[in-house]
Design an enzyme around this catalytic site. Sequence first.
Site, short mmCIF file in Angstrom:
data_model
loop_
_atom_site.label_atom_id
_atom_site.label_comp_id
_atom_site.label_asym_id
_atom_site.label_seq_id
_atom_site.Cartn_x
_atom_site.Cartn_y
_atom_site.Cartn_z
CG HIS A 1 -1.88 1.09 1.31
ND1 HIS A 1 -1.86 2.02 2.31
CD2 HIS A 1 -2.93 1.42 0.52
CE1 HIS A 1 -2.85 2.88 2.15
NE2 HIS A 1 -3.52 2.53 1.07
CD GLU B 1 -2.54 1.61 -3.35
OE1 GLU B 1 -3.76 1.85 -3.38
OE2 GLU B 1 -1.80 1.91 -2.40
CG ASP C 1 -2.84 5.92 -4.36
OD1 ASP C 1 -3.44 4.91 -4.76
OD2 ASP C 1 -2.68 6.20 -3.17
CG HIS D 1 -3.15 9.08 -0.56
ND1 HIS D 1 -3.80 7.93 -0.95
CD2 HIS D 1 -3.88 9.61 0.44
CE1 HIS D 1 -4.87 7.77 -0.21
NE2 HIS D 1 -4.97 8.77 0.64
#
Length: 399
Positions: free
Chosen positions: A49, A76, A78, A91
């Site tokens: 994450h 991951e 974003d 993010h």
Amino acid sequence: MNSFQIFKSTIFLSGVILLLACNMNDGNQILGKGKYPTLIGANPIVIAHRGASGYLPEHTIEGYTKAIEMGADFIEPDLVMTKDGQLVVRHEPMLSGTTNVSEVPAFASKKTTKNIDGAMITDWFVSDFTLAEIKQLKAKQAFAERSQEYNNKYAIPTFVEVIALAKQKSKLLGRVVGIYPETKHPSFHEALGLKITDKLLEMLAVEGWNNVSSPVYIQSFEVSNLQYIRTKSSVKTIQLLGCYDVALNGDLVFAVPDGGMISDGKPYDWHLKGDTRDYGFFRTQEGLDFVKTYATGIGPWKPFIIPYKGVDANNDGKADDINGDGKVDDADKVALPPTTLISDAHKKGLQVHAYTFRNEGKRLLSGYKNNPTLEYQAFYKLGLDGVFSDFTDTAVQAR
């Protein structure tokens, strides 16, 4: 081609499919031999994450690298978009929480106020910066209680750089490291003329990763852009599910108070269209059938799967500080029986990847006794197909 040649070809293709399936999970498990009741029978995937965000500033090459070294199956990124149309990794469209932008005098005039999913937010926005300007910034740790020693050391990566890292590490380690990009606030970007979804698909196509067999999942809290992706590509997609809060009795709260982001309780693109449904819709049989028309699975917040409640011994309508540390947080909450969301989704052929798993005691329910491994295993035993974790090493060890 004679029957023997056909037989050999079939065996070869079966072996290739099996090898890919193994690599797409943890590189060690043979398909169907996992310990947990996941949809495809293999062990759940571990998704880093925002990288190794429990240890290093989020969304940095250094953080992704550390997570891969810890055993992450996917990293991951974003995705947000610069004003010159480049995908960078943050993010949120806002910069102050995860970069040193407020410390750069040259960018002081770029601070402004924009509407993000119904909330008026004053900050510095990626969409007002060129890529060259973004590259002048450095990342910082977003959580005050985590180590700040790496602040202002690492650059803001582009999506291209993250893909390159995943491919490089896959080759070096001899196992597939996938990517799990999220399109952040696609309606916000589209309103600015920034075609974030098209750009993502274009870049995946260039990399040869724009199809169902690619080590890629695309996730979004909105619906329309995932539906759009399905008309353009067979790449795997995940419908994220969130809510605003959890009530004292354990009910999920979808209604967002004034001043909050509408997307905390419902897909913002649905709000723009006047659709009154919230994320609770996706827990229903009808909702899961709907998701199946355009997505590979769902990505719910953990309380959708294992709810929890507060303790109110004095009947004041507020959760008590049951561990006596002077504050009320998750460590004071009590787990309720699991919902049937995972099994319901599996019956529809949908994968379930839950977020976000963290090690800090204040983010672990009382029954986990300050041991994050107990939380992972509670979810793994229910058949969860994947976990988004800030602490990849713990997620892998618990598996």
